[in-house]
Enzyme design. Structure first.
Site, PDB file in Angstrom:
ATOM      1  N   ALA A 122       0.805  -1.223   0.000  1.00 31.02           N
ATOM      2  CA  ALA A 122       0.000   0.000   0.000  1.00 31.02           C
ATOM      3  C   ALA A 122       0.845   1.284   0.000  1.00 31.02           C
ATOM      4  O   ALA A 122       0.405   2.314  -0.507  1.00 31.02           O
ATOM      5  CB  ALA A 122      -0.931  -0.013   1.205  1.00 31.02           C
ATOM      6  N   GLY A 123       2.066   1.225   0.554  1.00 32.06           N
ATOM      7  CA  GLY A 123       2.911   2.430   0.653  1.00 32.06           C
ATOM      8  C   GLY A 123       3.343   2.987  -0.691  1.00 32.06           C
ATOM      9  O   GLY A 123       3.726   4.149  -0.796  1.00 32.06           O
ATOM     10  N   ILE A 124       3.262   2.178  -1.748  1.00 32.60           N
ATOM     11  CA  ILE A 124       3.637   2.681  -3.081  1.00 32.60           C
ATOM     12  C   ILE A 124       2.520   3.573  -3.631  1.00 32.60           C
ATOM     13  O   ILE A 124       2.737   4.375  -4.541  1.00 32.60           O
ATOM     14  CB  ILE A 124       3.950   1.492  -4.042  1.00 32.60           C
ATOM     15  CG1 ILE A 124       4.647   1.961  -5.313  1.00 32.60           C
ATOM     16  CG2 ILE A 124       2.764   0.686  -4.375  1.00 32.60           C
ATOM     17  CD1 ILE A 124       4.994   0.823  -6.268  1.00 32.60           C
ATOM     18  N   CYS A 164     -31.167 -16.248  -4.097  1.00 30.78           N
ATOM     19  CA  CYS A 164     -29.883 -15.970  -3.427  1.00 30.78           C
ATOM     20  C   CYS A 164     -29.954 -14.582  -2.795  1.00 30.78           C
ATOM     21  O   CYS A 164     -30.388 -13.637  -3.427  1.00 30.78           O
ATOM     22  CB  CYS A 164     -28.723 -16.027  -4.421  1.00 30.78           C
ATOM     23  SG  CYS A 164     -27.132 -15.779  -3.598  1.00 30.78           S
ATOM     24  N   GLN A 188       0.402  -6.470  -3.613  1.00 34.96           N
ATOM     25  CA  GLN A 188      -0.664  -6.710  -2.626  1.00 34.96           C
ATOM     26  C   GLN A 188      -1.765  -5.675  -2.824  1.00 34.96           C
ATOM     27  O   GLN A 188      -2.785  -5.714  -2.165  1.00 34.96           O
ATOM     28  CB  GLN A 188      -0.110  -6.582  -1.213  1.00 34.96           C
ATOM     29  CG  GLN A 188       1.004  -7.569  -0.915  1.00 34.96           C
ATOM     30  CD  GLN A 188       1.686  -7.263   0.410  1.00 34.96           C
ATOM     31  OE1 GLN A 188       1.298  -7.747   1.448  1.00 34.96           O
ATOM     32  NE2 GLN A 188       2.713  -6.446   0.370  1.00 34.96           N
ATOM     33  N   ASN A 189      -1.515  -4.727  -3.725  1.00 39.28           N
ATOM     34  CA  ASN A 189      -2.466  -3.624  -3.901  1.00 39.28           C
ATOM     35  C   ASN A 189      -3.618  -4.022  -4.809  1.00 39.28           C
ATOM     36  O   ASN A 189      -3.474  -4.879  -5.679  1.00 39.28           O
ATOM     37  CB  ASN A 189      -1.750  -2.390  -4.449  1.00 39.28           C
ATOM     38  CG  ASN A 189      -0.774  -1.832  -3.440  1.00 39.28           C
ATOM     39  OD1 ASN A 189      -0.836  -2.205  -2.269  1.00 39.28           O
ATOM     40  ND2 ASN A 189       0.115  -0.970  -3.865  1.00 39.28           N
ATOM     41  N   ILE A 190      -4.725  -3.331  -4.602  1.00 41.10           N
ATOM     42  CA  ILE A 190      -5.930  -3.665  -5.352  1.00 41.10           C
ATOM     43  C   ILE A 190      -6.353  -2.494  -6.232  1.00 41.10           C
ATOM     44  O   ILE A 190      -7.447  -2.482  -6.759  1.00 41.10           O
ATOM     45  CB  ILE A 190      -7.052  -4.036  -4.356  1.00 41.10           C
ATOM     46  CG1 ILE A 190      -7.246  -2.921  -3.318  1.00 41.10           C
ATOM     47  CG2 ILE A 190      -6.729  -5.348  -3.654  1.00 41.10           C
ATOM     48  CD1 ILE A 190      -8.382  -3.165  -2.361  1.00 41.10           C
ATOM     49  N   ASP A 191      -5.461  -1.505  -6.372  1.00 34.87           N
ATOM     50  CA  ASP A 191      -5.840  -0.276  -7.073  1.00 34.87           C
ATOM     51  C   ASP A 191      -5.561  -0.310  -8.574  1.00 34.87           C
ATOM     52  O   ASP A 191      -6.014   0.569  -9.312  1.00 34.87           O
ATOM     53  CB  ASP A 191      -5.151   0.935  -6.429  1.00 34.87           C
ATOM     54  CG  ASP A 191      -3.640   0.780  -6.334  1.00 34.87           C
ATOM     55  OD1 ASP A 191      -3.034   0.217  -7.258  1.00 34.87           O
ATOM     56  OD2 ASP A 191      -3.061   1.234  -5.327  1.00 34.87           O
ATOM     57  N   HIS A 201      -3.909  -9.888  -4.120  1.00 39.83           N
ATOM     58  CA  HIS A 201      -5.131  -9.648  -3.341  1.00 39.83           C
ATOM     59  C   HIS A 201      -6.289  -9.191  -4.229  1.00 39.83           C
ATOM     60  O   HIS A 201      -7.203  -8.528  -3.754  1.00 39.83           O
ATOM     61  CB  HIS A 201      -4.864  -8.625  -2.228  1.00 39.83           C
ATOM     62  CG  HIS A 201      -3.887  -9.136  -1.203  1.00 39.83           C
ATOM     63  ND1 HIS A 201      -3.326  -8.343  -0.231  1.00 39.83           N
ATOM     64  CD2 HIS A 201      -3.367 -10.370  -0.994  1.00 39.83           C
ATOM     65  CE1 HIS A 201      -2.498  -9.070   0.515  1.00 39.83           C
ATOM     66  NE2 HIS A 201      -2.504 -10.300   0.061  1.00 39.83           N
ATOM     67  N   PRO A 243      -4.941   5.890   1.344  1.00 37.31           N
ATOM     68  CA  PRO A 243      -4.271   5.587   2.610  1.00 37.31           C
ATOM     69  C   PRO A 243      -3.901   4.107   2.712  1.00 37.31           C
ATOM     70  O   PRO A 243      -4.613   3.261   2.166  1.00 37.31           O
ATOM     71  CB  PRO A 243      -5.319   5.942   3.684  1.00 37.31           C
ATOM     72  CG  PRO A 243      -6.598   6.152   2.989  1.00 37.31           C
ATOM     73  CD  PRO A 243      -6.324   6.343   1.530  1.00 37.31           C
ATOM     74  N   ASP A 244      -2.798   3.812   3.371  1.00 39.16           N
ATOM     75  CA  ASP A 244      -2.447   2.401   3.610  1.00 39.16           C
ATOM     76  C   ASP A 244      -3.278   1.917   4.799  1.00 39.16           C
ATOM     77  O   ASP A 244      -4.197   2.618   5.258  1.00 39.16           O
ATOM     78  CB  ASP A 244      -0.927   2.231   3.808  1.00 39.16           C
ATOM     79  CG  ASP A 244      -0.394   2.935   5.043  1.00 39.16           C
ATOM     80  OD1 ASP A 244      -1.201   3.439   5.849  1.00 39.16           O
ATOM     81  OD2 ASP A 244       0.829   2.986   5.233  1.00 39.16           O
ATOM     82  N   PHE A 245      -2.993   0.731   5.294  1.00 39.20           N
ATOM     83  CA  PHE A 245      -3.747   0.199   6.436  1.00 39.20           C
ATOM     84  C   PHE A 245      -3.129   0.627   7.761  1.00 39.20           C
ATOM     85  O   PHE A 245      -3.827   1.081   8.657  1.00 39.20           O
ATOM     86  CB  PHE A 245      -3.748  -1.344   6.393  1.00 39.20           C
ATOM     87  CG  PHE A 245      -4.793  -1.948   5.486  1.00 39.20           C
ATOM     88  CD1 PHE A 245      -5.772  -1.179   4.884  1.00 39.20           C
ATOM     89  CD2 PHE A 245      -4.802  -3.327   5.259  1.00 39.20           C
ATOM     90  CE1 PHE A 245      -6.729  -1.746   4.056  1.00 39.20           C
ATOM     91  CE2 PHE A 245      -5.761  -3.913   4.439  1.00 39.20           C
ATOM     92  CZ  PHE A 245      -6.715  -3.119   3.836  1.00 39.20           C
ATOM     93  N   ARG A 246      -1.810   0.414   7.884  1.00 34.37           N
ATOM     94  CA  ARG A 246      -1.224   0.395   9.220  1.00 34.37           C
ATOM     95  C   ARG A 246      -0.433   1.623   9.638  1.00 34.37           C
ATOM     96  O   ARG A 246       0.050   1.665  10.770  1.00 34.37           O
ATOM     97  CB  ARG A 246      -0.342  -0.857   9.378  1.00 34.37           C
ATOM     98  CG  ARG A 246      -1.160  -2.126   9.344  1.00 34.37           C
ATOM     99  CD  ARG A 246      -0.328  -3.395   9.457  1.00 34.37           C
ATOM    100  NE  ARG A 246      -1.200  -4.564   9.384  1.00 34.37           N
ATOM    101  CZ  ARG A 246      -1.705  -5.062   8.261  1.00 34.37           C
ATOM    102  NH1 ARG A 246      -1.414  -4.521   7.106  1.00 34.37           N
ATOM    103  NH2 ARG A 246      -2.507  -6.105   8.290  1.00 34.37           N
TER     104      ARG A 246
END
Ligand code: CNA
Length: 341
Positions: free
Chosen positions: A37-39, A176, A119-122, A139, A46-49
């Site tokens: 996320a930091g990239i 459903c 790991q990014n989803i963007d 992810h 924003p990142d998570f942590r």
């Protein structure tokens, strides 16, 4: 005003120069990269942590059972509302790739990128020009969506509507009632099958870059440990992460990813090419006016926190009403005495 990070650095750190020399001398032609996320914080996600700015700290007003709950499949399966309440503010919509994403595209262009695990989803790696056959979205990403329960596909235009409104979209299949989830891997879900295959190639790397990750989420966190001893691992991050720095040959470039890749580009003599590639990628990124407007992340969180508080008030009210009701009933029973047989 001049941007201090945009001028070419002639005073290059020897560790950075040694990595650059390796690349220039043709000793690093199978580069494996892991990003987190930091990239993308420089692009506005924003990142998570990270303390204060990271999503987990900012979710505190919601009083979730634990911060990861909002992205945990078990929680989502019964409470998808918080995820959608902030979806519009977290959607990658019109965000532009950073120069760090462009650095990865430049490695690919020069035929040096063996593989990128993100790991990014963007999806910003692809926006920067990294070919999709060189990337594993470990992810997942936001580009498609399915019912979490029966896996039926859900149309893009309805998903966009849900993201815009913040309302949870539900499966269209008759019978459903599952909530629809973007094809992002939640905690508690499996990674794409390709991960295991690609992971086997990590020991073949002759250089590894690890950018913008706390290395706290498995199984990606184990990838740097798979690099052969003696092969350099370069961490570009705000803080130390994992065990990088403990092995001979490791290099830690602490600071922002964007500063770090600029320093590397200077040492490689690639700076102008990198800035040009980045400018082109930013200019080429499309723009969706509809998704552009909308509340900020903190506004979404504030609104949801207020709704949750209101619901608590309602359930407190119900509890009091039931207590009163039961209390009165009990008093009546006592007043009447035991029922005769
Ligand atoms: P994390 O645990 O939040 O760690 C981020 C790391 O990056 C921390 O070590 C920070 O210090 C560091 N960092 C933050 N900003 C910068 C910067 N500008 N330059 C250098 N370093 C910086 O996130 P991880 O990626 O390690 O954790 C994996 C999670 C995060 C995955 O499940 C992702 O899906 C998830 N995530 C993705 C995005 C995205 O797609 N952009 C955003 C937020 C979270």
């Amino acid at each position: 005003m001049t941007n201090p990070t945009s001028s070419i650095d002639t005073n290059i750190n020897p560790d950075i120069q040694s990595i650059a020399n390796r690349i220039k001398n043709g000793e690093a032609t199978r580069i494996v990269v892991l990003t987190g996320a930091g990239i993308s914080t420089g692009a506005g996600i924003p990142d998570f942590r990270s303390p204060i700015t990271g999503l987990y700290d900012r979710l505190a007003p919601l009083g979730l059972p634990y911060p990861e709950a909002i992205f945990h499949i078990n929680y989502f399966s019964h409470t998808p509302e918080p995820f959608y309440a902030i979806a519009r503010a977290r959607h990658p919509r019109n965000l532009k790739p950073t120069i760090s994403h462009a650095f990865l595209a430049l490695l690919a262009k020069k035929g040096l990128l063996h593989f990128l695990f993100t790991q990014n989803i963007d999806g910003l790696e692809q926006d920067a020009g990294v070919p999709s056959d060189k990337v594993l979205w470990a992810h997942g990403n936001w580009k498609s969506q399915h019912c979490y329960k029966c896996s039926a596909h859900y149309p893009d235009h309805l998903m966009k509507k849900a993201i815009m409104s913040g309302d949870v979209p539900y499966c269209l299949q008759s019978g459903c009632d599952g909530a629809v989830k973007p094809d992002v891997v939640f905690f508690g879900q499996s990674l794409p099958a390709e991960f295991e295959e690609k992971e086997k190639e990590v020991p073949d790397a002759d250089l590894m870059f690890v950018l913008g990750t706390s290395l706290k989420v498995a199984p990606c966190s184990r990838l740097p440990g798979l690099v052969k001893g003696g092969t350099p691992r370069v961490l570009i991050n705000m803080e130390k992460a994992g065990d990088i720095g403990n092995r001979g040959g490791d290099v830690c470039i602490l600071g922002t990813c964007d500063e770090g890749v600029r320093k590397l580009a200077d040492a490689l003599g690639w700076r102008d090419e990198l800035e040009g590639l980045w400018a082109d990628a930013v200019a080429a990124k499309g723009h969706d006016e509809e998704l552009e407007s909308g509340p900020s992340l903190d506004e979404c969180i504030e609104k949801l926190a207020a709704q949750m508080k209101d619901r608590m008030k309602v359930s407190d009210g119900h509890k009091r009403m039931l207590e009163n009701h039961l209390g009165n009933k009990f008093a009546n029973i006592l007043a009447k005495g035991p029922a005769s047989k």
